[in-house]
Structures are given as C-alpha cells and as structure tokens.
Scaffold this active site. Sequence first.
Site, PDB file in Angstrom:
ATOM      1  N   ASP A  47      16.713 -19.613 -20.575  1.00  0.00           N
ATOM      2  CA  ASP A  47      16.681 -21.023 -20.957  1.00  0.00           C
ATOM      3  C   ASP A  47      18.072 -21.656 -20.818  1.00  0.00           C
ATOM      4  OD1 ASP A  47      15.552 -23.331 -21.789  1.00  0.00           O
ATOM      5  OD2 ASP A  47      15.337 -22.756 -23.887  1.00  0.00           O
TER       6      ASP A  47
ATOM      7  N   ARG B 228       5.998 -29.696 -16.213  1.00  0.00           N
ATOM      8  CA  ARG B 228       7.272 -30.302 -15.791  1.00  0.00           C
ATOM      9  C   ARG B 228       7.058 -31.261 -14.617  1.00  0.00           C
ATOM     10  NH1 ARG B 228      12.321 -26.637 -17.030  1.00  0.00           N
ATOM     11  NH2 ARG B 228      11.608 -25.975 -19.060  1.00  0.00           N
TER      12      ARG B 228
ATOM     13  N   LEU C 176      15.507   1.001 -11.930  1.00  0.00           N
ATOM     14  CA  LEU C 176      15.087  -0.089 -12.821  1.00  0.00           C
ATOM     15  C   LEU C 176      13.756  -0.697 -12.378  1.00  0.00           C
ATOM     16  CD1 LEU C 176      15.971  -2.376 -14.982  1.00  0.00           C
ATOM     17  CD2 LEU C 176      16.819  -3.595 -12.986  1.00  0.00           C
TER      18      LEU C 176
ATOM     19  N   HIS D 159      18.689 -24.554 -11.963  1.00  0.00           N
ATOM     20  CA  HIS D 159      17.799 -23.457 -11.571  1.00  0.00           C
ATOM     21  C   HIS D 159      18.407 -22.663 -10.413  1.00  0.00           C
ATOM     22  CE1 HIS D 159      14.925 -24.916 -14.356  1.00  0.00           C
ATOM     23  NE2 HIS D 159      14.555 -25.973 -13.666  1.00  0.00           N
TER      24      HIS D 159
HETATM   25  C1  FPP Z   1      14.305 -22.643 -18.375  1.00  0.00           C
HETATM   26  O1  FPP Z   1      15.441 -23.515 -18.459  1.00  0.00           O
HETATM   27  C2  FPP Z   1      14.223 -22.042 -17.053  1.00  0.00           C
HETATM   28  C3  FPP Z   1      13.132 -22.085 -16.234  1.00  0.00           C
HETATM   29  C4  FPP Z   1      11.870 -22.739 -16.604  1.00  0.00           C
HETATM   30  C5  FPP Z   1      13.167 -21.494 -14.887  1.00  0.00           C
HETATM   31  C6  FPP Z   1      13.872 -20.174 -14.746  1.00  0.00           C
HETATM   32  C7  FPP Z   1      14.039 -19.890 -13.306  1.00  0.00           C
HETATM   33  C8  FPP Z   1      15.156 -19.386 -12.738  1.00  0.00           C
HETATM   34  C9  FPP Z   1      16.325 -18.934 -13.525  1.00  0.00           C
HETATM   35  C10 FPP Z   1      15.292 -19.291 -11.266  1.00  0.00           C
HETATM   36  C11 FPP Z   1      14.345 -18.465 -10.506  1.00  0.00           C
HETATM   37  C12 FPP Z   1      14.101 -17.089 -11.002  1.00  0.00           C
HETATM   38  C13 FPP Z   1      13.859 -16.017 -10.202  1.00  0.00           C
HETATM   39  C14 FPP Z   1      13.385 -14.756 -10.827  1.00  0.00           C
HETATM   40  C15 FPP Z   1      14.058 -16.043  -8.738  1.00  0.00           C
HETATM   41  P1  FPP Z   1      15.221 -25.050 -18.688  1.00  0.00           P
HETATM   42  O2  FPP Z   1      15.122 -25.735 -17.381  1.00  0.00           O
HETATM   43  O3  FPP Z   1      14.060 -25.270 -19.593  1.00  0.00           O
HETATM   44  O4  FPP Z   1      16.545 -25.476 -19.390  1.00  0.00           O
HETATM   45  P2  FPP Z   1      16.720 -26.663 -20.438  1.00  0.00           P
HETATM   46  O5  FPP Z   1      16.084 -26.214 -21.710  1.00  0.00           O
HETATM   47  O6  FPP Z   1      18.204 -26.768 -20.544  1.00  0.00           O
HETATM   48  O7  FPP Z   1      16.090 -27.889 -19.861  1.00  0.00           O
END
Ligand code: FPP
Length: 245
Positions: free
Chosen positions: A2, A53, A113, A19
């Site tokens: 997050d 989203r 892993l 992201h």
């Molecule tokens: C939450 O942060 C994050 C996500 C919903 C997406 C996570 C994806 C990645 C890290 C990239 C792709 C992953 C792989 C395995 C290739 P948020 O956007 O909700 O953050 P915020 O709370 O600050 O808005």
Amino acid sequence: MDGNGRWASRRLLPRVAGHTRGVDAVRTAVETCARRGVEYLTLFAFSSENWRRPADEVSLLMRLFVVALQREVGKLHANGIRLRVVGDMSAFEQRLQDLVREAEARTAGNTGLTLTIAANYGGRWDVLQATRQMLQDRPELASEPSLIDEAALTPYLAMAYAPEPDLFIRTGGEQRISNFLLWQLAYTELYFTDCFWPDFGEADVDQAFEFYRTRERRFGRTSAQLVDPRVSSTPADAGVSSKPG
Ligand code: FPP
C-alpha cells in the site's frame, strides 16, 4: 503493497507512477527474501475490490502485470523461484491468463522461494470458492455438515500448497487486513509500517524481520508451556503439537 498512490501524489506525479515504482520495490522485496532464505512470499497485488478504481489506473496495473511477467519470469526461473498466482483469474484478459499459466508451468519444478502473487484475490472469495469446491467434490458433506471441519476445507483454499504465514507486512500506514488471506492469517504476526510501498527497501524488510524475532508465538498456550512443553495442558490439548490454539 500500500501507498503507491500517495508516494506519487507527494511528488506531484500521477498515481500510476507510484505503481511503476512499486514494481521496483517488488523486485527488491523478492531478491531480499530469497537471499534471507524465506520460503514463501505472497504479495497482494490486486484485490477483488480494486476493480472499483478509475479505469485508466486498472488498465495500467494490468499492463504492469503483463510487462512484469514478460520481463521477469526468466530471471525468477534462473534464481530457482517458483511463481504462483492466486485469485479469480477468469476476470483478466486472456493474454494475461496465458502468461500466468506459462510462467507457473515454467517455474513449477523450482525449489527456492515460492513467490505468490494474489491478483483479483479476496479472503472472503477464497473461503467461498473453497466451500463450493469442497461440496462439489464431496456432496455427502451437505447432508452431514458436522463432518465439515478445518481439515476438510483447507485443501480447497487457493494457497493450500503453502503453510500459514508467519509474518504479515502492510505498508502505507493503514492498520487493517483488507480482505487478504483471512483464514490463513489467524495466528500470523501483524506488522504495520508508515513506509509507502515504493520506498520499502532491503532495510525495511529486515526491520520487519527484526520485529518478528521479538514476537513470542504462543498459539493459545502460556509462556511457561513454551519454555517447557511438559508443563501440563488440558486433555483436549494433549497430542496437539503444532496446531494453533
Ligand atoms: C496499493 O497502493 C497498491 C496496489 C493496488 C497495486 C500494487 C501493485 C504493484 C506494486 C505493481 C505491480 C505488482 C506486481 C506483482 C508486478 P495504493 O495505490 O492504494 O496506494 P494509496 O493508498 O497511496 O493510494
């Protein structure tokens, strides 16, 4: 994982930039865990609720998954990492589903892993799909519900191939589980950090492990029983050596 959006907003960048940087943090976390001898690492990449989203953010995330699979699977394989994806894959575009199945098949024999990506995953979805599959395989249980116990259900959970997690890490400052591995987290140590996911580096992984080392895992027992297992327990507990309580 997050905090991607807030990491980007603080830099006056579009959320999707967070992201993209989040993928770099994934690489660091995987490398660090592999080096430290972690056997199972599970990353919550996209929840069942993330479809809510904005459409452009969802499609960027899908593109990131595709690109990451195309670019990284060879490296994962070379490092003996086994890749698994859990979640309702049927909602994803066919190309992504194919890439996932190919990557899983290619790395299936690896013994290092086990990296699991939870995508379109939700803990409640998991319990429901497990229940449905169990009843489909064993219809007799529907008329004899008292026979339904944990041992009957758990083989149908999406991560039945892995032990229950020892440590849960949530970045980004929120202190909740958000429908992650609800069943499996029952006795997991929970670690919350304000660090945004794109900033979560090797030292942060180690700090989480350090937190874990300070925990006493009692699984329902007393501290005295952990020191000396001969300290008496109830008859009901006799013979239960590794099961949480
Ligand atoms: C939450 O942060 C994050 C996500 C919903 C997406 C996570 C994806 C990645 C890290 C990239 C792709 C992953 C792989 C395995 C290739 P948020 O956007 O909700 O953050 P915020 O709370 O600050 O808005």
